[in-house]
Design an enzyme around this catalytic site. Structure first.
Site, PDB file in Angstrom:
ATOM      1  CG  ASP A 245      -0.016  -8.894  92.535  1.00  0.00           C
ATOM      2  OD1 ASP A 245      -0.749  -9.871  92.736  1.00  0.00           O
ATOM      3  OD2 ASP A 245       1.221  -8.903  92.630  1.00  0.00           O
TER       4      ASP A 245
ATOM      5  CD1 TRP B 189       5.341  43.240  85.947  1.00  0.00           C
ATOM      6  CD2 TRP B 189       7.476  43.854  85.689  1.00  0.00           C
ATOM      7  NE1 TRP B 189       5.343  44.539  85.520  1.00  0.00           N
ATOM      8  CE2 TRP B 189       6.651  44.944  85.352  1.00  0.00           C
ATOM      9  CE3 TRP B 189       8.864  44.004  85.602  1.00  0.00           C
ATOM     10  CZ2 TRP B 189       7.165  46.175  84.938  1.00  0.00           C
ATOM     11  CZ3 TRP B 189       9.371  45.231  85.192  1.00  0.00           C
ATOM     12  CH2 TRP B 189       8.534  46.297  84.871  1.00  0.00           C
TER      13      TRP B 189
ATOM     14  CG  ASP C 266      -0.701  54.953  90.250  1.00  0.00           C
ATOM     15  OD1 ASP C 266      -1.215  55.702  91.093  1.00  0.00           O
ATOM     16  OD2 ASP C 266       0.258  54.196  90.488  1.00  0.00           O
TER      17      ASP C 266
ATOM     18  NE  ARG D 227       4.808  50.759  91.064  1.00  0.00           N
ATOM     19  CZ  ARG D 227       3.708  51.226  90.483  1.00  0.00           C
ATOM     20  NH1 ARG D 227       2.529  50.960  90.969  1.00  0.00           N
ATOM     21  NH2 ARG D 227       3.797  51.948  89.395  1.00  0.00           N
TER      22      ARG D 227
ATOM     23  CG  ASP E 123      -2.532  47.584  89.410  1.00  0.00           C
ATOM     24  OD1 ASP E 123      -2.091  46.416  89.455  1.00  0.00           O
ATOM     25  OD2 ASP E 123      -2.087  48.447  88.641  1.00  0.00           O
TER      26      ASP E 123
ATOM     27  CG  ASN F  86       1.020  47.495  91.026  1.00  0.00           C
ATOM     28  OD1 ASN F  86       1.119  46.708  90.093  1.00  0.00           O
ATOM     29  ND2 ASN F  86       0.434  48.659  90.908  1.00  0.00           N
TER      30      ASN F  86
ATOM     31  CB  CYS G  90      -4.485  45.299  86.753  1.00  0.00           C
ATOM     32  SG  CYS G  90      -2.810  45.784  86.325  1.00  0.00           S
TER      33      CYS G  90
ATOM     34  CG  ASP H 134       2.558  46.258  83.799  1.00  0.00           C
ATOM     35  OD1 ASP H 134       1.386  46.539  83.493  1.00  0.00           O
ATOM     36  OD2 ASP H 134       3.002  46.375  84.962  1.00  0.00           O
TER      37      ASP H 134
HETATM   38  C1  GLA Z   1       0.768  48.402  87.426  1.00  0.00           C
HETATM   39  C2  GLA Z   1      -0.149  48.124  86.265  1.00  0.00           C
HETATM   40  C3  GLA Z   1      -0.022  49.210  85.233  1.00  0.00           C
HETATM   41  C4  GLA Z   1      -0.328  50.554  85.870  1.00  0.00           C
HETATM   42  C5  GLA Z   1       0.571  50.782  87.061  1.00  0.00           C
HETATM   43  C6  GLA Z   1       0.183  52.020  87.832  1.00  0.00           C
HETATM   44  O1  GLA Z   1       2.098  48.250  87.077  1.00  0.00           O
HETATM   45  O2  GLA Z   1       0.122  46.880  85.706  1.00  0.00           O
HETATM   46  O3  GLA Z   1      -0.889  48.976  84.164  1.00  0.00           O
HETATM   47  O4  GLA Z   1      -1.669  50.594  86.242  1.00  0.00           O
HETATM   48  O5  GLA Z   1       0.522  49.682  87.962  1.00  0.00           O
HETATM   49  O6  GLA Z   1       0.975  52.245  88.923  1.00  0.00           O
END
Ligand code: GLA
Length: 728
Positions: free
Chosen positions: A51, A202, A370, A444, A479, A481, A527, A549
């Site tokens: 406009d 998760w 792990d 964790r 990873d 976590n 991961c 997971d």
């Molecule tokens: C995370 C990953 C898993 C595994 C654990 C090990 O949760 O997603 O696949 O590797 O850590 O502690």
């Protein structure tokens, strides 16, 4: 592909399918015009006509009077290419900068531009990779009121329907604070979109959600230090007339793994503004005179072939121009990962027994997860102590045994974390991120390693290289976590704490860059407690990702389906677990549409179970290159919208396809004709389901006849191959 039309001061960025355009007002403002199908019929005057009665004036202090903007520019009402902040414009800005005098007025105006063949590669940040057929427009702008410049660029590939955006802010003032730095801002002159996005948690990543967009601001975000389980950094806008295969859609993401925000603002003008970048919550970045700030790269995709067009562009550009080029045509090995089989409860003999137990299973890579380092028998300790626990595992022996069996060997690391119960923390408590308060956030049992601190970064780098230099390791699972709640770096001064989140990501990228470059032959898999960092930034360094997971096939099939909306199958880790919801036939067939592997104690498998898995492994290896790595994916039936999931991948030459079908519920006999896609109309294909030989046209127009009763979770992999190229 990119041109500037001097007469109309118009920039056009185009390939065969898409066109992106904006023009330069006489005041040097970049005003957005269009992003969509390349019609070659773009008429500026016809589309930039709001406009005309609305006031277009400003007070000119040098002339001490009111002046009128020329062209079509209406501060606060026009479609903006780089929206200003605070200059009669408050609809959401791409940049907010606090200047040395305390104002936050940000208003970039054109200075110059150039166009070149190629694409910028960013220092210290991941980005889409250069190509032969790619062009970039670089525009330099300067703030109209302050001594701050912006170098902004637009890249287009001939092969992809996407615009890639890059930005660098340059400070020539004594100091500024960047308070918001987004990769892009796009104004769409419409408000009738549906939003598809991928929130989660998760073991419940990337739920597919479609919701209408109404007036107001919708923000998709992560403020957790990683791209997150909670919200994947992707948004798809679906036009009201669009659907799975037809109509206009837009897709957005950025090449970044940290906090992000996607702001979608539907405003009073019935316009939709989408902008994306580093989340501005807890973000501020100090620049002194002469400093610059590089904004993470953004991608905007257009499709006039519905949602699938967005998916296919994401897939193609990730496969061809993002992941490490050596994996573009290299298939990923079939994995046995130890985690779900024994967690941290293992010794040398058990691992050797695992490897012996898969002798006849066509596995190509064994991964010790792990538990192999420090005193790591449970998750309360040793992150940060990357030394082999020799009392627990004779790593050299295990690796030699793995290699002797013809398998590759992989090892798990979590480089960006530190346990309070670790030698590293005892020696260097300052390496852990977090406020020095009485109560410190744990998740964790661990802290986040302060990768802002170069010394901490070097320490972990040196520990990891010692392992990778000493042993022959073919694969690393990387990873991450926990979330980052407490983004306080002991390394940074108080006035730079707003930089912690972003510097943390830059530190992680540096670590990834150094390690992936030093070990070009190691395959890295990303991961983050499953799929908490599945994004374009991580894919630049690591060509595959552990999707989730969640091992329950009933849940996992949803996660895989929606993940494949954005990320190619060749990036998507999909392992067969021990979960009892379904048998091994179902679990293997579900895993075959992804980066296939096993994650269980192989000693527990019966001969029959092995036989079942082996049958699928054999088929997987056959389809892995043409259909998993290089195929075109079609989402035929969504488990989010029905009780039936169907995915289909078609080879590049269209002579082969795989169809994965799963029924979510038990069904008595039902008529079901599944219409396939992407086949050659005239070619005759035999399918492995009912062994019928039918034309591509028949499969696509009438469908594959799946009419029968089905059990809950019953899954089929149907392989189609051309038996004759034409009907005649
Ligand atoms: C995370 C990953 C898993 C595994 C654990 C090990 O949760 O997603 O696949 O590797 O850590 O502690």
């Amino acid at each position: 592909m990119i041109k500037y039309i001097k007469k109309s001061r118009q920039f056009i960025i185009e390939n065969d399918d898409i066109c992106y355009s904006f023009y330069l007002t006489k005041e040097g403002v970049l005003q957005h015009l269009y992003f969509g199908k390349n019609t070659k019929e773009l008429n500026i005057e016809a589309i930039s006509n709001l406009d005309q009665d609305w006031s277009r004036t400003y007070f000119d202090t040098s002339l001490n009077r009111e002046s009128v903007y020329e062209d079509y520019y209406y501060a606060g009402r026009s479609m903006m290419e780089i929206p200003s902040h605070g200059f009669a414009e408050k609809r959401g800005s791409q940049f907010i900068i606090e200047h040395h005098d305390g104002t936050t007025l940000t208003d970039f105006r054109y200075v110059s531009h150039h166009i070149y063949k190629g694409k910028p590669q960013l220092q210290g940040l991941p980005s889409f990779i250069d190509d032969k057929e790619v062009e970039t427009l670089v525009i330099t702008l300067k703030d109209a009121h302050y001594d701050v410049s912006l170098v902004t660029s637009y890249t287009i590939y001939k092969a992809h329907n996407a615009i890639i955006r890059n930005n660098t802010i340059l400070c020539n003032e004594p100091h500024i604070k960047v308070k918001r730095a987004y990769a892009f801002s796009l104004d769409l002159p419409k408000n009738n979109y549906q939003l598809m996005h991928f929130p989660g948690d998760w073991i419940n990543e990337r739920n597919e959600v479609i919701e209408p967009l109404n007036h107001g601001l919708k923000r998709l975000y992560s403020n957790l230090g990683r791209s997150s389980h909670e919200q994947n950094p992707v948004a798809i806008l679906i036009d009201e007339n669009a659907n799975q295969d037809h109509g206009e859609c837009y897709g957005f993401s950025h090449v970044y793994s940290g906090n992000f925000a996607i702001d979608i603002n539907v405003d009073k003008l019935n316009m939709t503004r989408v902008s994306m970048g580093i989340n501005d919550e807890q973000f501020s970045w100090l620049l002194n005179e002469g400093d610059s700030f590089v904004v993470p790269e953004g991608i905007m995709i257009f499709s006039n072939k519905g949602i699938e067009g967005i998916t296919q562009t994401f897939h193609n550009i990730i496969r061809e121009n993002l992941i490490n080029p050596q994996y573009v045509n290299k298939v990923r090995p079939v994995i046995l990962n130890s985690w779900e089989g024994c967690y941290m409860d293992f010794d040398t003999q058990k691992i050797i027994d695992y490897i012996d137990a898969i002798d006849d299973m066509n596995i190509e890579l064994f991964v010790l997860d792990d538990g192999w380092f420090g005193k790591r028998d449970n998750d309360t300790r040793s992150l940060g102590d990357w030394v082999v626990n020799e009392k627990k595992i004779d790593l050299a022996k295990v690796i030699a045994h793995t290699h002797k069996k013809g398998l590759k060997f992989g090892l798990w690391f979590e480089p960006e974390m530190i346990n309070y119960d670790s030698d590293l923390f005892r020696e260097h408590p300052e390496y852990a991120l977090g406020y020095s308060s009485k109560e410190r956030a744990l998740s964790r049992h661990q802290f986040v390693l302060d990768t802002v601190n170069k010394e901490a970064l070097d320490n972990v780098y040196n520990q990891i290289t010692k392992i990778l230099d000493k042993y022959t390791i073919d694969y690393v699972k990387w990873d991450h976590n926990r979330n980052v709640y407490d983004a306080y770096s002991h390394y940074l001064p108080a006035n730079r704490q707003g930089e912690t989140y972003h510097r943390l990501v830059l530190g992680s990228y540096e670590l990834m860059d150094r390690l992936t470059k030093r070990y070009p032959n190691i395959l890295f898999e990303s991961c983050a407690s499953g799929g908490g960092r599945y994004d374009l930034g991580m894919l630049y360094y690591m060509p595959q990702v552990w999707t989730s997971d969640e091992m329950d096939p009933m849940e996992r099939l949803y996660i895989q389906y929606s993940t494949s909306r954005i990320y190619p199958l060749s990036t998507m880790g999909a392992h067969i677990g021990k979960h009892k919801t379904a048998d091994y036939s179902v679990k293997a067939k579900l895993s075959a549409i992804g980066v296939y592997g096993l994650e269980l104690d192989p000693r527990t498998l019966s001969e029959d179970e092995k036989k079942t898995i082996n049958g699928v492994t054999k088929l997987y290896k056959e389809i892995r290159k043409p259909l998993i790595n290089n195929g075109t994916l079609y989402h035929l039936s969504s488990p989010y919208a029905s009780n039936f999931m169907a995915l289909m991948s078609v080879s590049e030459d269209q002579e082969e396809a795989i169809v994965q079908i799963t029924s979510i519920k038990k069904e008595t006999i039902k008529y079901r004709f599944l219409k396939l896609k992407g086949l050659l109309k005239d070619a005759l294909y035999e399918n492995t389901y009912d062994k019928k030989v039918l034309s591509g046209q028949h499969y696509m127009d009438i469908g594959l006849n799946l009419s029968r009763g089905r059990n809950v979770l019953e899954t089929d992999l149907i392989h189609l191959k051309v038996v004759k190229k034409s009907k005649e």
